[in-house]
Design a protein around this motif. Structure first.
Motif, PDB file in Angstrom:
ATOM      1  N   ASN A  65       0.801  -1.227   0.000  1.00 33.08           N
ATOM      2  CA  ASN A  65       0.000   0.000   0.000  1.00 33.08           C
ATOM      3  C   ASN A  65       0.830   1.271   0.000  1.00 33.08           C
ATOM      4  OD1 ASN A  65      -2.437  -1.273  -0.142  1.00 33.08           O
ATOM      5  ND2 ASN A  65      -2.819  -1.218   2.049  1.00 33.08           N
ATOM      6  N   VAL A  66       2.134   1.150   0.197  1.00 30.81           N
ATOM      7  CA  VAL A  66       2.982   2.341   0.240  1.00 30.81           C
ATOM      8  C   VAL A  66       3.254   2.811  -1.186  1.00 30.81           C
ATOM      9  CG1 VAL A  66       5.255   3.244   0.851  1.00 30.81           C
ATOM     10  CG2 VAL A  66       4.029   1.768   2.452  1.00 30.81           C
ATOM     11  N   VAL A  67       2.855   4.045  -1.471  1.00 29.98           N
ATOM     12  CA  VAL A  67       3.104   4.644  -2.779  1.00 29.98           C
ATOM     13  C   VAL A  67       4.513   5.216  -2.800  1.00 29.98           C
ATOM     14  CG1 VAL A  67       2.405   6.482  -4.382  1.00 29.98           C
ATOM     15  CG2 VAL A  67       0.670   5.184  -3.114  1.00 29.98           C
ATOM     16  N   GLU A  68       4.863   5.963  -1.724  1.00 33.17           N
ATOM     17  CA  GLU A  68       6.170   6.615  -1.682  1.00 33.17           C
ATOM     18  C   GLU A  68       6.507   7.020  -0.252  1.00 33.17           C
ATOM     19  OE1 GLU A  68       8.374  10.360  -3.879  1.00 33.17           O
ATOM     20  OE2 GLU A  68       6.206  10.407  -3.659  1.00 33.17           O
ATOM     21  N   ILE A  69       7.782   6.903   0.077  1.00 33.23           N
ATOM     22  CA  ILE A  69       8.298   7.428   1.343  1.00 33.23           C
ATOM     23  C   ILE A  69       9.483   8.308   0.991  1.00 33.23           C
ATOM     24  CG2 ILE A  69       9.291   6.923   3.591  1.00 33.23           C
ATOM     25  CD1 ILE A  69       7.920   4.144   3.377  1.00 33.23           C
ATOM     26  N   VAL A  80       3.220   8.472   1.729  1.00 30.64           N
ATOM     27  CA  VAL A  80       2.005   8.506   0.914  1.00 30.64           C
ATOM     28  C   VAL A  80       1.573   7.050   0.774  1.00 30.64           C
ATOM     29  CG1 VAL A  80       0.958   9.151  -1.290  1.00 30.64           C
ATOM     30  CG2 VAL A  80       2.843  10.530  -0.348  1.00 30.64           C
ATOM     31  N   VAL A  81       0.328   6.752   1.217  1.00 28.21           N
ATOM     32  CA  VAL A  81      -0.152   5.375   1.299  1.00 28.21           C
ATOM     33  C   VAL A  81      -1.531   5.274   0.650  1.00 28.21           C
ATOM     34  CG1 VAL A  81      -0.794   3.530   2.920  1.00 28.21           C
ATOM     35  CG2 VAL A  81       1.162   4.999   3.418  1.00 28.21           C
ATOM     36  N   ARG A  87      -8.170   6.438  -3.096  1.00 30.07           N
ATOM     37  CA  ARG A  87      -7.577   7.626  -2.477  1.00 30.07           C
ATOM     38  C   ARG A  87      -6.177   7.301  -1.965  1.00 30.07           C
ATOM     39  NH1 ARG A  87      -9.323   9.926   2.051  1.00 30.07           N
ATOM     40  NH2 ARG A  87      -9.537   7.926   3.048  1.00 30.07           N
ATOM     41  N   THR A  88      -5.472   8.345  -1.543  1.00 33.74           N
ATOM     42  CA  THR A  88      -4.229   8.171  -0.804  1.00 33.74           C
ATOM     43  C   THR A  88      -4.327   8.996   0.477  1.00 33.74           C
ATOM     44  OG1 THR A  88      -3.137  10.001  -1.960  1.00 33.74           O
ATOM     45  CG2 THR A  88      -2.776   7.783  -2.842  1.00 33.74           C
ATOM     46  N   VAL A  89      -3.580   8.595   1.473  1.00 27.42           N
ATOM     47  CA  VAL A  89      -3.454   9.358   2.712  1.00 27.42           C
ATOM     48  C   VAL A  89      -1.976   9.663   2.907  1.00 27.42           C
ATOM     49  CG1 VAL A  89      -5.555   8.502   3.820  1.00 27.42           C
ATOM     50  CG2 VAL A  89      -3.432   7.229   4.091  1.00 27.42           C
ATOM     51  N   GLU A  90      -1.689  10.764   3.614  1.00 26.91           N
ATOM     52  CA  GLU A  90      -0.307  11.193   3.796  1.00 26.91           C
ATOM     53  C   GLU A  90      -0.061  11.600   5.237  1.00 26.91           C
ATOM     54  OE1 GLU A  90       1.190  14.006   0.921  1.00 26.91           O
ATOM     55  OE2 GLU A  90      -0.322  13.404  -0.549  1.00 26.91           O
ATOM     56  N   SER A 108       3.374   9.314  14.049  1.00 28.96           N
ATOM     57  CA  SER A 108       3.027  10.313  13.039  1.00 28.96           C
ATOM     58  C   SER A 108       3.040  11.696  13.675  1.00 28.96           C
ATOM     59  CB  SER A 108       1.655  10.018  12.443  1.00 28.96           C
ATOM     60  OG  SER A 108       0.662  10.006  13.455  1.00 28.96           O
ATOM     61  N   ALA A 109       3.376  12.685  12.863  1.00 27.52           N
ATOM     62  CA  ALA A 109       3.364  14.075  13.324  1.00 27.52           C
ATOM     63  C   ALA A 109       1.914  14.556  13.404  1.00 27.52           C
ATOM     64  CB  ALA A 109       4.161  14.944  12.353  1.00 27.52           C
ATOM     65  N   GLU A 110       1.717  15.639  14.120  1.00 27.63           N
ATOM     66  CA  GLU A 110       0.385  16.242  14.209  1.00 27.63           C
ATOM     67  C   GLU A 110      -0.147  16.538  12.813  1.00 27.63           C
ATOM     68  OE1 GLU A 110      -1.606  16.697  16.899  1.00 27.63           O
ATOM     69  OE2 GLU A 110      -0.033  15.594  17.965  1.00 27.63           O
ATOM     70  N   GLY A 111      -1.449  16.369  12.629  1.00 26.84           N
ATOM     71  CA  GLY A 111      -2.075  16.675  11.358  1.00 26.84           C
ATOM     72  C   GLY A 111      -2.057  15.529  10.361  1.00 26.84           C
ATOM     73  N   ALA A 112      -1.638  14.341  10.778  1.00 26.72           N
ATOM     74  CA  ALA A 112      -1.588  13.190   9.878  1.00 26.72           C
ATOM     75  C   ALA A 112      -3.001  12.792   9.444  1.00 26.72           C
ATOM     76  CB  ALA A 112      -0.913  12.012  10.567  1.00 26.72           C
ATOM     77  N   ASP A 113      -3.142  12.353   8.188  1.00 32.01           N
ATOM     78  CA  ASP A 113      -4.429  11.838   7.722  1.00 32.01           C
ATOM     79  C   ASP A 113      -4.856  10.624   8.539  1.00 32.01           C
ATOM     80  OD1 ASP A 113      -4.535  13.784   5.750  1.00 32.01           O
ATOM     81  OD2 ASP A 113      -3.960  12.440   4.116  1.00 32.01           O
ATOM     82  N   VAL A 114      -3.883   9.786   8.911  1.00 30.64           N
ATOM     83  CA  VAL A 114      -4.126   8.625   9.767  1.00 30.64           C
ATOM     84  C   VAL A 114      -3.114   8.685  10.900  1.00 30.64           C
ATOM     85  CG1 VAL A 114      -4.176   6.108   9.919  1.00 30.64           C
ATOM     86  CG2 VAL A 114      -4.924   7.226   7.811  1.00 30.64           C
TER      87      VAL A 114
END
Length: 192
Positions: A65-69, A80-81, A87-90, A108-114
């Motif tokens: 599921n990982v598009v890019e790191i 980017v997953v 959709r993708t989440v970042e 994850s940092a604050e503001g993460a989609d997940v």
């Protein structure tokens, strides 16, 4: 935290215990209320497995599921997953603890989609190689409904953790990942 388990299973799946609130917190429980944990034994030395995993750009080679790191610096990376529905989440991930050849922990940092956190441990298993244990806590978007939808689309972290670790084992032991008869383009077309 003292580990008194009698098997190699991660805390969330061990037969001898269940995950306590303290254990979930130790694995980044503040970043979500769902926990996924899986373990696999890989016939390679811990240092080699750790080095491959620590280069986060490598993770997309076996994490489906990982598009890019993209590395930001030595402690931070941008993920980017794939998510359900095409959709993708970042999010940005921050390494919170690290022991060469043994452990990588992040959140994850604050503001993460997940919102998520977790750790990957590499334990020597003698002649068998290394036990790699991945434990992830996460807060699915849209709560329980989001978790159900993610499961339906095979994008739920517990499902992915098992598959990703199996692919990591194949890649590290054989240099390639076995695939089914259908190719990646067919899978993406089906999942879109």
């Amino acid at each position: 935290m003292t580990d008194t388990r009698q098997d190699d299973a991660p805390p969330a799946t061990a037969k001898a215990s269940s995950v306590t609130a303290a254990e979930a917190q130790a694995f980044g429980g503040s970043k979500g209320d769902s926990i996924a944990a899986r373990a696999v034994t890989i016939n390679k030395p811990a240092d080699e497995l750790y080095a491959y995993w620590r280069d986060f750009a490598n993770l997309s080679t076996f994490m489906d599921n990982v598009v890019e790191i993209s590395p930001i610096d030595t402690k931070r990376s941008h993920w980017v997953v794939k998510a359900p529905g095409g959709r993708t989440v970042e999010w940005d991930a921050i390494v919170t603890e690290e022991r060469d050849g043994q452990l990588i922990a992040w959140e994850s940092a604050e503001g993460a989609d997940v919102a998520n956190a977790g750790r990957v441990e590499f334990r020597d298993a003698g002649a068998r190689g290394t036990v790699v244990t991945a434990t992830i806590t996460y807060d699915p978007p849209a709560g329980l409904i989001g978790k159900v939808i993610a499961k339906m689309f095979q994008r739920e972290p517990a499902i992915q953790a098992r598959r990703d670790l199996r692919r990591f084992k194949q890649l590290m032991e054989t240099g390639e990942i076995a695939t089914g008869a259908r190719n990646r383009a067919e899978h993406e077309e089906r999942d879109a």
